[in-house]
Motif scaffolding. Structure first.
Motif, PDB file in Angstrom:
ATOM      1  N   LYS A 162       0.871  -1.175  -0.062  1.00 54.79           N
ATOM      2  CA  LYS A 162      -0.192  -0.058  -0.193  1.00 54.79           C
ATOM      3  C   LYS A 162       0.931   1.491   0.018  1.00 54.79           C
ATOM      4  N   PRO A 163       0.351   2.196  -0.535  1.00 57.69           N
ATOM      5  CA  PRO A 163       1.094   3.498  -0.676  1.00 57.69           C
ATOM      6  C   PRO A 163       1.748   3.941   0.971  1.00 57.69           C
ATOM      7  N   SER A 164       2.919   4.445   1.003  1.00 54.30           N
ATOM      8  CA  SER A 164       3.286   5.179   2.203  1.00 54.30           C
ATOM      9  C   SER A 164       2.549   6.273   2.629  1.00 54.30           C
ATOM     10  N   LEU A 165       2.157   7.238   1.683  1.00 53.01           N
ATOM     11  CA  LEU A 165       1.724   8.418   1.808  1.00 53.01           C
ATOM     12  C   LEU A 165       0.402   8.629   0.940  1.00 53.01           C
ATOM     13  N   GLU A 166      -0.661   8.909   1.252  1.00 51.52           N
ATOM     14  CA  GLU A 166      -1.810   9.083   0.630  1.00 51.52           C
ATOM     15  C   GLU A 166      -2.615  10.381   0.881  1.00 51.52           C
ATOM     16  N   LEU A 167      -2.796  11.258   0.111  1.00 53.36           N
ATOM     17  CA  LEU A 167      -3.372  12.772   0.431  1.00 53.36           C
ATOM     18  C   LEU A 167      -4.328  12.940  -0.479  1.00 53.36           C
ATOM     19  N   GLU A 168      -5.588  13.420  -0.018  1.00 56.30           N
ATOM     20  CA  GLU A 168      -6.751  13.681  -0.681  1.00 56.30           C
ATOM     21  C   GLU A 168      -6.921  15.206  -0.209  1.00 56.30           C
ATOM     22  N   ILE A 169      -6.733  16.472  -1.067  1.00 57.26           N
ATOM     23  CA  ILE A 169      -6.925  17.642  -0.879  1.00 57.26           C
ATOM     24  C   ILE A 169      -8.191  18.120  -1.676  1.00 57.26           C
ATOM     25  N   VAL A 170      -9.063  19.010  -0.843  1.00 61.79           N
ATOM     26  CA  VAL A 170     -10.361  19.340  -1.589  1.00 61.79           C
ATOM     27  C   VAL A 170     -10.154  21.041  -1.416  1.00 61.79           C
ATOM     28  N   GLY A 171     -10.236  21.833  -2.443  1.00 61.10           N
ATOM     29  CA  GLY A 171      -9.847  23.393  -2.221  1.00 61.10           C
ATOM     30  C   GLY A 171     -10.721  24.107  -3.630  1.00 61.10           C
ATOM     31  N   SER A 172     -10.588  25.248  -3.598  1.00 56.95           N
ATOM     32  CA  SER A 172     -11.261  25.835  -4.628  1.00 56.95           C
ATOM     33  C   SER A 172     -10.247  26.893  -5.295  1.00 56.95           C
ATOM     34  N   LEU A 173     -10.498  27.384  -6.523  1.00 60.55           N
ATOM     35  CA  LEU A 173      -9.767  28.265  -6.995  1.00 60.55           C
ATOM     36  C   LEU A 173      -9.788  29.981  -6.456  1.00 60.55           C
ATOM     37  N   ASP A 174     -10.907  30.007  -5.706  1.00 64.18           N
ATOM     38  CA  ASP A 174     -11.208  31.304  -4.965  1.00 64.18           C
ATOM     39  C   ASP A 174     -10.298  31.199  -3.588  1.00 64.18           C
ATOM     40  N   GLU A 175     -10.078  30.127  -3.086  1.00 63.12           N
ATOM     41  CA  GLU A 175      -9.850  30.072  -1.716  1.00 63.12           C
ATOM     42  C   GLU A 175      -8.420  29.229  -1.560  1.00 63.12           C
ATOM     43  N   PRO A 176      -7.488  29.390  -2.205  1.00 60.45           N
ATOM     44  CA  PRO A 176      -6.561  27.999  -2.518  1.00 60.45           C
ATOM     45  C   PRO A 176      -5.759  28.005  -0.968  1.00 60.45           C
ATOM     46  N   ARG A 177      -5.726  28.849  -0.062  1.00 61.61           N
ATOM     47  CA  ARG A 177      -5.037  28.832   1.066  1.00 61.61           C
ATOM     48  C   ARG A 177      -5.832  27.905   2.074  1.00 61.61           C
ATOM     49  N   LYS A 178      -7.081  27.752   1.825  1.00 59.26           N
ATOM     50  CA  LYS A 178      -7.997  27.163   3.041  1.00 59.26           C
ATOM     51  C   LYS A 178      -8.329  25.802   2.410  1.00 59.26           C
ATOM     52  N   ALA A 179      -7.315  24.915   1.673  1.00 65.63           N
ATOM     53  CA  ALA A 179      -7.883  23.711   1.137  1.00 65.63           C
ATOM     54  C   ALA A 179      -7.846  22.618   2.663  1.00 65.63           C
ATOM     55  N   SER A 180      -8.722  21.614   2.329  1.00 68.01           N
ATOM     56  CA  SER A 180      -8.565  20.842   3.554  1.00 68.01           C
ATOM     57  C   SER A 180      -7.856  19.534   2.860  1.00 68.01           C
ATOM     58  N   ALA A 181      -7.438  18.683   3.859  1.00 66.11           N
ATOM     59  CA  ALA A 181      -6.597  17.510   3.473  1.00 66.11           C
ATOM     60  C   ALA A 181      -6.865  16.383   4.283  1.00 66.11           C
ATOM     61  N   ARG A 182      -7.160  15.156   3.730  1.00 67.09           N
ATOM     62  CA  ARG A 182      -7.045  13.844   4.598  1.00 67.09           C
ATOM     63  C   ARG A 182      -5.700  13.147   4.217  1.00 67.09           C
ATOM     64  N   VAL A 183      -5.198  12.853   5.408  1.00 65.91           N
ATOM     65  CA  VAL A 183      -3.722  12.159   5.082  1.00 65.91           C
ATOM     66  C   VAL A 183      -3.443  10.751   5.736  1.00 65.91           C
ATOM     67  N   VAL A 184      -3.001   9.825   5.001  1.00 69.32           N
ATOM     68  CA  VAL A 184      -3.148   8.500   5.499  1.00 69.32           C
ATOM     69  C   VAL A 184      -1.323   8.356   5.406  1.00 69.32           C
ATOM     70  N   LEU A 185      -0.929   7.920   6.590  1.00 68.47           N
ATOM     71  CA  LEU A 185       0.417   7.612   6.814  1.00 68.47           C
ATOM     72  C   LEU A 185       0.572   5.975   7.030  1.00 68.47           C
ATOM     73  N   ARG A 186       1.437   5.451   6.120  1.00 70.95           N
ATOM     74  CA  ARG A 186       1.738   4.084   6.271  1.00 70.95           C
ATOM     75  C   ARG A 186       3.266   3.791   6.140  1.00 70.95           C
ATOM     76  N   ASN A 187       3.925   2.608   6.658  1.00 72.01           N
ATOM     77  CA  ASN A 187       5.453   2.457   6.122  1.00 72.01           C
ATOM     78  C   ASN A 187       6.304   3.300   6.920  1.00 72.01           C
TER      79      ASN A 187
END
Length: 631
Positions: free
Chosen positions: A425-450
């Motif tokens: 399985k990947p060592s690092l999984e990142l899912e980022i959700v944001g918008s073009l209007d507020e690029p500094r305020k995106a949210s992220a789901r981070v899964v760490l393995r290995n």
């Protein structure tokens, strides 16, 4: 100037250093036993402005039990003013090769007794211990053109400790000679490794009892990046046999038999299964679950500490003793695990691990190995396990073990192998959700393995909350190009993963024009472009394995438009990269994945990897484009 990689390698060759990757505290570069010039290599990291000569006479006797002693002479001539500042040299005495008759000469006079000293180094874990460091200090007023020299004798505990010698890469190697004086019925050959330069050693057999290998007048070779075996021009391993039988164990079969013989008697008395493990072992189904119970117990309850007096520099201590006292080093913990497993009817192989990649088609020597782990095999496959690493779960390995050359000790079927990448399985999984209007305020789901999971477990146990936040942020962001994550909050914890939520900034990642927004097609940091310069030489490359990362970026918004695209590079068996863009019902999605499964490349594999890397670098200039329809 020699590069930093050469400096690190040289220091590891001549003095045991701490391992920044593996919790056992072992060196991260090659360890060659019996090397004696730490100071010389440290100095050479600043400048190779010296002429160097080394002569070693090995005397082999075969009177029932073969014996080995050596006489070593080393001379350095100063070629520049700055090189004359290098006046302190060291000689390392190992437990299996005692130093005698150490002396130095300068200006036709012997070095005074007050200029030779010694100390006992303190180290956390050394598979082959370095017990005493001698230091020779020459006068500080040396001139260009002057020489200093020193010599010593070594008495080896066993001929099995005959070392692998290295020819250093200095300004000039005037002479490097190994002379073997042996019985008349002995045959001496030399394993040689010098892939980068067209060297031409002289091999002589001037009499039935003398064999000589000699290099002369070698010039300094330019330092190269990503060297798999930096700092040397050649490696030499003598092979000595009598009546067709090898005296030094250079083959997997001979080495395994020799080392397993050392372990005989260490197992008495046998350890007992700890009482607190009886219930979980009863509940465990099958050998793998039982092994996990034992592995977790040893990893958590047997504290890491080395006690390597005498023979225990190389031989593990009695498993019952280690279990009773509650601490041990890598070989103690691995040996204990194998014995507790045996009490349950489970066979484990002990595995000796090299600090780095061993040359192919080359003999084995004691100084090659610096770590010990275990291996289990059944119909479902092979599992390597490292009970020394307190933050790595069962079925996984610390990054410092992966792809290392290793010898699986087995009386019937010893194997010299490379430890495989066993992460599915990947060592690092990142899912980022944001918008073009507020690029500094995106949210992220981070899964760490290995390796990321091991880092997170370490950080939670050992660091303060603020340091934990910094550790997570730095460890992840160093692999991302113009993406940054912080403000981590732990959401869920699994046996093989941790899931966090975090705040992500896309402000620098997105490039905006009046009509379009662009995203890089390569979002991951990589090696520097100078790696491509390695196309012309013959040396293997060691690129330091990168993590397996999956990244998904969802940009939500109304009226987003893009042309779906797919980028695929590489070979899935070595290193592969994929990037694609698609429209979704909520906006636009960009998916990326990098899967590096190898880090050492030679010959045709090196050519293929560099071709992939060249395409990868070119792709860094390519972008995905988004437009917005008019409202």
């Amino acid at each position: 100037m020699l590069d930093l990689d050469m400096f690190l390698f040289s220091a590891a060759c001549y003095q045991l250093r701490s391992h920044e990757k593996r919790s056992s505290g072992l060196p991260s570069r090659w360890r060659w036993a019996f090397a004696s010039l730490l100071t010389l290599c440290l100095q050479a990291s600043q400048s190779p402005d010296i002429s160097y000569s080394e002569s070693t006479v090995l005397t082999v006797n075969d009177g029932g039990k073969p014996s080995l002693r050596a006489h070593v002479e080393i001379e350095q001539t100063y070629l520049s003013k700055r090189s004359t500042d290098w006046t302190v040299f060291t000689v390392t005495e190992d437990s299996f090769a005692r130093i005698q008759n150490l002396s130095g000469r300068v200006r036709a006079a012997n070095l005074g007794a007050g200029s030779i000293s010694h100390h006992f180094p303190q180290r956390r874990d050394v598979f082959i211990s370095s017990e005493k460091i001698y230091q020779l200090e020459f006068p500080g007023d040396l001139k260009v053109g002057e020489s200093v020299s020193y010599s010593y004798d070594q008495q080896f505990l066993d001929i099995a400790y005959l070392p692998m010698y290295q020819v250093p890469n200095l300004a000039a190697v005037k002479r490097f000679e190994i002379r073997v004086e042996h019985p008349v019925d002995a045959k001496v050959d030399f394993d040689l490794y010098y892939p980068g330069a067209r060297l031409n050693p002289t091999i002589l057999h001037p009499s039935p009892v003398v064999s000589i290998l000699r290099f002369e007048n070698l010039e300094h070779q330019p330092a190269l990046s990503h060297m798999a075996i930096p700092g040397v021009q050649a490696l030499i391993l003598p092979r000595i046999q009598v009546a067709g039988v090898l005296l030094n164990p250079v083959t997997p079969e001979r080495f395994s038999a020799w080392y397993l013989k050392l372990l005989e008697g260490v197992s008495t008395p046998e350890p007992e299964i700890p009482a607190e493990l009886q219930a979980p072992l009863t509940q465990a189904i099958g050998p793998r679950q039982k092994l996990q119970v034992l592995f977790d117990y040893i990893k958590e309850r047997i504290r890491y500490a080395a006690d390597e007096k005498g023979v225990n520099a190389i031989v593990p201590r009695n498993p019952a003793f280690v279990l009773k006292r509650g601490f041990g080093d890598c070989k103690d913990k691995a040996f204990l695990l194998s014995h507790l497993a045996r009490l349950l009817g489970i066979d484990l192989d002990l595995v000796l691990v090299c600090a780095n990649h061993a040359p192919e088609n080359f003999g084995l020597s004691v100084g090659l190995f610096n770590h010990m782990i275990c291996r289990f095999e059944d119909k479902d496959g092979t599992v390597f396990m490292d009970p020394t690493s307190p933050y790595v779960e069962f079925g996984n390995l610390p990054i410092g073990d992966i792809h290392r050359s290793a010898l699986a000790l087995n009386a019937k079927r010893p194997q010299f192998v490379r430890i495989p990448y066993q992460r599915w399985k990947p060592s690092l999984e990142l899912e980022i959700v944001g918008s073009l209007d507020e690029p500094r305020k995106a949210s992220a789901r981070v899964v760490l393995r290995n390796e990321f999971l091991a880092m997170a477990v370490y950080a939670r146990r050992e660091l303060r909350p603020l340091d934990l936040e910094n550790k997570l942020s730095n460890s992840i962001n160093q692999h991302l190009f113009k993406l940054s994550l912080d403000q981590f909050t732990l959401e869920r914890e699994f046996p093989d993963a941790m899931e966090f939520k975090a705040v992500a900034s896309l402000d620098e990642f997105l490039v905006k024009s009046p009509t379009r927004t662009y995203l890089p097609q390569i979002p991951f940091k990589t090696h520097e472009a100078d790696l491509l310069k390695r196309k012309e030489d013959l040396y293997p490359i060691d690129v330091n394995i990168k993590p397996w990362i999956q990244l998904r970026i969802d940009l939500v918004g109304v009226g987003l438009q893009l042309k779906p695209a797919l980028v695929q590079l590489g070979d899935p068996t070595t290193e592969a990269f994929e990037a694609k863009s698609v429209l979704t019902d909520k906006g636009a999605r960009f998916s990326y994945e990098t899967r590096p499964f190898e880090d050492y490349f030679a010959d045709a594999a090196k050519t293929s990897y560099l071709e992939f890397f060249a395409k990868y670098l070119l792709q860094r200039h390519s972008m995905f484009a988004i437009t917005r329809s008019n409202p």
